[in-house]
Design an enzyme around this catalytic site. Structure first.
Site, mmCIF file in Angstrom:
data_model
loop_
_atom_site.group_PDB
_atom_site.id
_atom_site.type_symbol
_atom_site.label_atom_id
_atom_site.label_comp_id
_atom_site.label_asym_id
_atom_site.label_seq_id
_atom_site.Cartn_x
_atom_site.Cartn_y
_atom_site.Cartn_z
ATOM 1 N N HIS A 189 2.891 -7.036 4.406
ATOM 2 C CA HIS A 189 1.307 -6.493 4.501
ATOM 3 C C HIS A 189 0.920 -7.171 5.956
ATOM 4 C CE1 HIS A 189 -0.083 -5.819 0.375
ATOM 5 N NE2 HIS A 189 1.100 -6.377 0.151
ATOM 6 N N HIS A 229 0.886 -1.168 0.017
ATOM 7 C CA HIS A 229 0.072 0.066 0.003
ATOM 8 C C HIS A 229 0.837 1.156 0.074
ATOM 9 C CE1 HIS A 229 -3.142 -2.973 0.498
ATOM 10 N NE2 HIS A 229 -2.444 -3.429 1.490
ATOM 11 N N GLU A 276 1.429 -11.774 5.619
ATOM 12 C CA GLU A 276 0.227 -11.046 6.166
ATOM 13 C C GLU A 276 0.753 -11.274 7.582
ATOM 14 O OE1 GLU A 276 -2.139 -9.463 5.237
ATOM 15 O OE2 GLU A 276 -2.654 -9.867 3.107
ATOM 16 N N GLU A 300 -2.859 -0.067 6.873
ATOM 17 C CA GLU A 300 -1.757 -0.822 6.866
ATOM 18 C C GLU A 300 -0.317 -0.137 6.435
ATOM 19 O OE1 GLU A 300 -3.725 -3.885 4.185
ATOM 20 O OE2 GLU A 300 -1.749 -4.654 4.439
HETATM 21 ZN ZN ZN Z 1 -2.352 -5.344 2.346
#
Ligand code: ZN
Length: 186
Positions: free
Chosen positions: A91, A21, A153, A36
Site C-alpha cells: 500500500h 485496491h 505502507e 494508490e
Molecule cells: Zn491502501
C-alpha cells in the site's frame, strides 16, 4: 557453507503478494490526486519478478486493474496455509497533513513481526524515508490471514517529495528489491 544452505531452506517457498485496491477502489483519500492502485500493482509486479528470479514462487491477489474484495484476498492467502508461505500486502499512505511522510509496516502475529522487522528498515532505506513504526493492527487482510502476514505502507502519495519518488519507476524497482531482500532473509 552449512549456514548458507540453511538460510536458503529457511526462506519462504511461496509469497502471496497483495497489491492494495484496484478497479473502482482507487485507494487513498477522497479526491486524492495520485491514486494508490497503479503504484501498488506496479510495485507488486516488480516484487514478483525479483522473487521469481531468486527461485521463490509467487501468487498475486490481482494482476491487473480490477476490484478484489478483502475476503477474496485472504481466501487466496489461506489456500496456502500449511505451505512455507507468507503474505505481503503493498500500500501507499495518505495524510490530511501534506507534510506527513514515512514508512509504516503492520503485522498479524509474532512470526509476521519478524518478517515486518526484516522488510521495514530496507524499505525506509530504499526510499530515503523515515521510520513511522512497525505496528500491530487488526486490518482485515492481516486479521483473517492464516499466513504470517504484513502490510507495508510504502510512503505517502499526499506528500509531494515522497510522491515524486513513488511515481519514479526506478524508485519502485529499488522498493521492490528491498522488500524482496527482507523476505529472503525471513
Ligand atoms: Zn491502501
Amino acid at each position: 557453507m552449512v549456514l548458507v544452505s540453511a538460510d536458503i531452506e529457511a526462506r519462504p517457498a511461496l509469497v502471496v503478494i497483495d497489491p492494495g485496491h484496484g478497479g473502482y477502489d482507487r485507494g487513498g483519500m477522497p479526491g486524492q490526486v495520485l491514486p494508490e492502485k497503479p503504484f501498488t500493482l506496479d510495485t507488486a509486479k516488480r516484487l514478483a519478478q525479483a522473487l521469481k528470479a531468486d527461485g521463490i514462487k509467487v501468487v498475486l491477489t490481482r494482476n491487473a486493474d480490477y476490484y478484489v474484495s478483502l475476503g477474496a484476498r485472504t481466501s487466496i492467502a489461506n489456500a496456502y496455509a500449511g505451505y512455507n508461505a507468507v503474505f505481503v500486502s503493498i500500500h501507499f499512505n495518505s495524510g490530511r497533513r501534506i507534510g506527513a511522510y514515512g514508512i509504516e509496516t503492520y503485522y498479524n502475529n509474532s512470526r509476521a513481526y519478524r518478517l515486518a522487522a526484516l522488510i521495514h528498515p530496507r524499505v525506509i532505506q530504499a526510499l530515503g524515508s523515515i521510520d513511522r513504526g512497525i505496528r500491530h493492527r487488526g486490518y482485515f487482510v492481516l486479521r483473517r490471514n492464516r499466513l504470517p502476514a504484513v502490510l507495508v505502507e510504502c510512503g505517502f502519495l499526499t506528500n509531494p517529495v515522497e510522491a515524486a519518488r513513488i511515481v519514479t519507476p526506478g524508485a519502485r524497482e529499488n522498493l521492490a528489491k528491498a522488500i524482496a531482500a527482507g523476505i529472503e532473509r525471513y
